[in-house]
Motif scaffolding. Structure first.
Motif, PDB file in Angstrom:
ATOM      1  N   ALA A   1      40.555   3.688 -53.997  1.00 14.03           N
ATOM      2  CA  ALA A   1      41.122   5.042 -53.977  1.00 14.03           C
ATOM      3  C   ALA A   1      41.165   5.641 -55.378  1.00 14.03           C
ATOM      4  N   LEU A   2      41.442   4.801 -56.370  1.00 14.20           N
ATOM      5  CA  LEU A   2      41.451   5.280 -57.751  1.00 14.20           C
ATOM      6  C   LEU A   2      40.057   5.734 -58.172  1.00 14.20           C
ATOM      7  N   VAL A   3      39.061   4.939 -57.875  1.00 13.73           N
ATOM      8  CA  VAL A   3      37.687   5.277 -58.258  1.00 13.73           C
ATOM      9  C   VAL A   3      37.233   6.560 -57.566  1.00 13.73           C
ATOM     10  N   LEU A   4      37.530   6.657 -56.260  1.00 17.16           N
ATOM     11  CA  LEU A   4      37.110   7.835 -55.506  1.00 17.16           C
ATOM     12  C   LEU A   4      37.911   9.076 -55.886  1.00 17.16           C
ATOM     13  N   GLY A   5      39.135   8.890 -56.356  1.00 15.17           N
ATOM     14  CA  GLY A   5      39.981  10.023 -56.693  1.00 15.17           C
ATOM     15  C   GLY A   5      39.773  10.557 -58.094  1.00 15.17           C
ATOM     16  N   MET A   6      39.072   9.803 -58.937  1.00 16.33           N
ATOM     17  CA  MET A   6      38.830  10.268 -60.303  1.00 16.33           C
ATOM     18  C   MET A   6      37.779  11.380 -60.305  1.00 16.33           C
TER      19      MET A   6
ATOM     20  N   GLY B   1      35.873  14.519 -63.166  1.00 21.49           N
ATOM     21  CA  GLY B   1      35.662  14.851 -64.575  1.00 21.49           C
ATOM     22  C   GLY B   1      36.710  15.787 -65.125  1.00 21.49           C
ATOM     23  N   GLN B   2      37.275  16.645 -64.261  1.00 26.90           N
ATOM     24  CA  GLN B   2      38.265  17.603 -64.715  1.00 26.90           C
ATOM     25  C   GLN B   2      39.546  17.429 -63.918  1.00 26.90           C
ATOM     26  N   LYS B   3      40.628  17.809 -64.561  1.00 28.94           N
ATOM     27  CA  LYS B   3      41.929  17.673 -63.918  1.00 28.94           C
ATOM     28  C   LYS B   3      42.096  18.745 -62.857  1.00 28.94           C
ATOM     29  N   ASP B   4      42.465  18.330 -61.634  1.00 33.61           N
ATOM     30  CA  ASP B   4      42.701  19.287 -60.559  1.00 33.61           C
ATOM     31  C   ASP B   4      44.081  19.921 -60.711  1.00 33.61           C
ATOM     32  N   SER B   5      44.198  21.149 -60.230  1.00 38.26           N
ATOM     33  CA  SER B   5      45.529  21.771 -60.186  1.00 38.26           C
ATOM     34  C   SER B   5      46.365  21.066 -59.124  1.00 38.26           C
ATOM     35  N   LEU B   6      47.655  21.253 -59.199  1.00 40.76           N
ATOM     36  CA  LEU B   6      48.552  20.574 -58.262  1.00 40.76           C
ATOM     37  C   LEU B   6      48.226  20.963 -56.819  1.00 40.76           C
TER      38      LEU B   6
ATOM     39  N   LEU C   1      44.819   8.693 -67.414  1.00 43.87           N
ATOM     40  CA  LEU C   1      43.982   7.895 -66.533  1.00 43.87           C
ATOM     41  C   LEU C   1      43.992   6.429 -66.942  1.00 43.87           C
ATOM     42  N   GLY C   2      44.025   6.173 -68.242  1.00 43.30           N
ATOM     43  CA  GLY C   2      44.108   4.793 -68.712  1.00 43.30           C
ATOM     44  C   GLY C   2      45.401   4.127 -68.303  1.00 43.30           C
ATOM     45  N   GLY C   3      46.502   4.878 -68.366  1.00 41.18           N
ATOM     46  CA  GLY C   3      47.776   4.325 -67.911  1.00 41.18           C
ATOM     47  C   GLY C   3      47.762   4.015 -66.426  1.00 41.18           C
ATOM     48  N   LEU C   4      47.114   4.906 -65.651  1.00 41.57           N
ATOM     49  CA  LEU C   4      47.024   4.678 -64.209  1.00 41.57           C
ATOM     50  C   LEU C   4      46.174   3.451 -63.913  1.00 41.57           C
ATOM     51  N   VAL C   5      45.060   3.276 -64.634  1.00 41.97           N
ATOM     52  CA  VAL C   5      44.197   2.103 -64.446  1.00 41.97           C
ATOM     53  C   VAL C   5      44.978   0.826 -64.739  1.00 41.97           C
ATOM     54  N   ALA C   6      45.738   0.813 -65.833  1.00 41.10           N
ATOM     55  CA  ALA C   6      46.508  -0.373 -66.205  1.00 41.10           C
ATOM     56  C   ALA C   6      47.592  -0.668 -65.176  1.00 41.10           C
ATOM     57  N   ALA C   7      48.318   0.375 -64.762  1.00 37.77           N
ATOM     58  CA  ALA C   7      49.405   0.169 -63.796  1.00 37.77           C
ATOM     59  C   ALA C   7      48.869  -0.323 -62.454  1.00 37.77           C
ATOM     60  N   LEU C   8      47.768   0.275 -61.994  1.00 33.60           N
ATOM     61  CA  LEU C   8      47.200  -0.130 -60.713  1.00 33.60           C
ATOM     62  C   LEU C   8      46.651  -1.552 -60.771  1.00 33.60           C
ATOM     63  N   SER C   9      46.004  -1.903 -61.870  1.00 36.86           N
ATOM     64  CA  SER C   9      45.462  -3.261 -62.022  1.00 36.86           C
ATOM     65  C   SER C   9      46.581  -4.286 -61.976  1.00 36.86           C
TER      66      SER C   9
ATOM     67  N   ALA D   1      45.291  10.048 -59.320  1.00 36.03           N
ATOM     68  CA  ALA D   1      43.982  10.033 -59.977  1.00 36.03           C
ATOM     69  C   ALA D   1      43.450  11.447 -60.144  1.00 36.03           C
ATOM     70  N   ALA D   2      43.658  12.294 -59.127  1.00 38.32           N
ATOM     71  CA  ALA D   2      43.185  13.677 -59.215  1.00 38.32           C
ATOM     72  C   ALA D   2      43.938  14.445 -60.298  1.00 38.32           C
ATOM     73  N   LEU D   3      45.238  14.199 -60.411  1.00 38.71           N
ATOM     74  CA  LEU D   3      46.040  14.890 -61.427  1.00 38.71           C
ATOM     75  C   LEU D   3      45.778  14.358 -62.829  1.00 38.71           C
ATOM     76  N   SER D   4      45.327  13.105 -62.935  1.00 39.98           N
ATOM     77  CA  SER D   4      45.083  12.497 -64.247  1.00 39.98           C
ATOM     78  C   SER D   4      43.675  12.734 -64.750  1.00 39.98           C
ATOM     79  N   GLY D   5      42.777  13.235 -63.896  1.00 39.20           N
ATOM     80  CA  GLY D   5      41.394  13.423 -64.304  1.00 39.20           C
ATOM     81  C   GLY D   5      41.280  14.339 -65.512  1.00 39.20           C
ATOM     82  N   GLY D   6      40.458  13.971 -66.468  1.00 37.93           N
ATOM     83  CA  GLY D   6      40.295  14.744 -67.685  1.00 37.93           C
ATOM     84  C   GLY D   6      41.206  14.308 -68.805  1.00 37.93           C
TER      85      GLY D   6
END
Length: 414
Positions: free
Chosen positions: A126-131, A133-138, A95-103, A85-90
């Motif tokens: 964990a997905l909600v808390l990990g999202m 606004g901006q994508k975090d660096s690795l 993020l949409g793919g992660l939401v679909a896969a997790l659901s 979620a942190a890497l997909s932010g932004g």
């Protein structure tokens, strides 16, 4: 309200499995928060709290042996989800793919049973808390995930330590919960014997509490029958087995309810109602004795009630029945009296087990107690079996995935 009545109600209300589990969860969160705040400061503590919060969701009342793998799987899964979620932010697409896969995954693992639902909810949280606004660096994402995982692992270790320390008490509370629900069942059964009550409402209440009792009995079996039988666990096992025998005697009389209520012998119905209500009060006394570890409670004596009921049935039998309906009613009253007498005998045995604090016999040598426990599995075959159109779990997974994806798309529009 009299002090004795107030203390009785408080005892019955507080000696509950989920209340004590909630207190343990709150204590675990407080200990984890205090520890991280003392060692690392507030900013790290907030992030560690999110991991502990996700782990706490699966901290449900259950036998101790299944808790370590559940905690381990939850901490690993939620940490990975938080990282993704942190890497997909932004990135709306990622993020949409992660939401679909997790659901889809959260819904699909529900095939493993109710406990797996908690793991799915932890993943969504964990997905909600990990999202963000901006994508975090690795590097930042890995650092945050490490703190998240440390918080979850810290809570899991505390919960496992508490579970081991309170294992005997948890078994005792599970037995008390089953007894309390049985008392509720008996009160509902007494209401059914009241011909003045609306039959449908009373019967509906009886069916509802029967379902709750069946669930609590299974929870108690899973917790009490698990592990090596010490003398104290054997006591709980004997008490639970006696409780089930008592319940089955009461349950078997349900077949004659319609006949009894149609009978004109309302005085006999009132006697049965009174005995059943007294029965419920006796079971509640056992719950309080179990909570306080008391052995000085007086044993109930229902012989006079049973004898008066038997004398009245005998008196009615001396005159020839007026019609076939009357003959059937007399047979139903006689049969119900026999079942109530057997239930009272089981009640006396239950009081003996709990009051003397000594097991009656080593039933483990006779019964395979594991056969009465809910058999849980983590075999991948369970998931593979869901990949077909006729599977309700697969249809649920598809519906949930579409709903979550649609919800995510709507949030992008706004």
């Amino acid at each position: 309200m009299r002090p004795s009545t107030l203390s009785r109600r408080l005892g019955l209300a507080l000696f509950r499995l989920h209340i004590e589990n909630g207190i343990a969860v709150a204590l675990g969160m407080a200990v984890v928060g205090a520890g991280f705040a003392f060692a690392f400061g507030l900013s790290v503590t907030v992030l560690a709290y999110t991991g502990a919060l996700c782990a706490s969701i699966v901290d449900q009342p259950s036998r101790f042996s299944i808790k370590p793998p559940i905690f381990a799987g939850t901490v690993l899964a939620t940490s990975l989800i938080s990282l993704l979620a942190a890497l997909s932010g932004g990135s709306a697409i990622a993020l949409g793919g992660l939401v679909a896969a997790l659901s889809f995954g959260a819904a699909l693992i529900s095939a493993y049973g109710r406990r797996a639902l908690g793991v799915g909810i932890s993943g969504v949280l964990a997905l909600v808390l990990g999202m963000s606004g901006q994508k975090d660096s690795l590097g930042v994402a890995v650092q945050h995930t490490a703190i998240f995982a440390m918080g979850g692992a810290a809570y899991a270790l505390f919960a496992l330590a508490m579970g081991a320390f309170l294992d005997d008490r948890n078994r005792r509370v599970a037995l008390g919960e089953a007894l309390r629900t049985f008392a509720n069942y008996l009160r509902s059964k007494a209401a059914v014997f009241d011909s003045a009550d609306t039959h449908k409402a009373a019967l509906r209440a009886l069916i509802e509490v029967n379902g709750v009792l069946a669930e609590n009995l299974q929870i108690a079996r899973d917790m009490i029958y698990a592990g090596t039988m010490t003398s104290r666990r054997l006591l709980y096992a004997n008490a639970l087995t006696t409780l089930v025998d008592c319940f089955e005697q009461i349950l078997s009389s349900d077949a004659d309810i319609e006949i009894l209520r149609r009978s004109r012998h309302r005085h006999l119905l009132r006697r049965m109602q009174s005995l059943t209500a007294d029965f419920a009060h006796d079971i509640e006394s056992l719950v309080l004795a179990l909570a306080a570890r008391r052995t000085d409670i007086p044993a109930p004596n229902h012989r006079a009630q049973l004898r008066a009921m038997a004398d009245e049935i005998t008196r009615l039998a001396q005159a020839p029945p007026a019609d076939a309906e009357e003959e059937i009613a007399r047979a139903a009253f006689s049969s119900t009296h026999t079942k109530l007498s057997r239930a009272v005998a089981q009640l006396d045995k239950l009081f003996t087990v709990i009051r003397t604090a000594q097991p009656l016999a080593d039933r483990q040598r006779v019964l395979n107690l594991a056969a009465f426990m809910h058999q849980e599995t983590t075999s991948p075959r369970v998931l593979l079996a869901q990949f077909k159109s006729s599977s309700p779990t697969m249809r649920y997974a598809i519906r949930l995935t579409l709903a979550m994806t649609a919800g995510y798309a709507i949030t992008l529009l706004f």
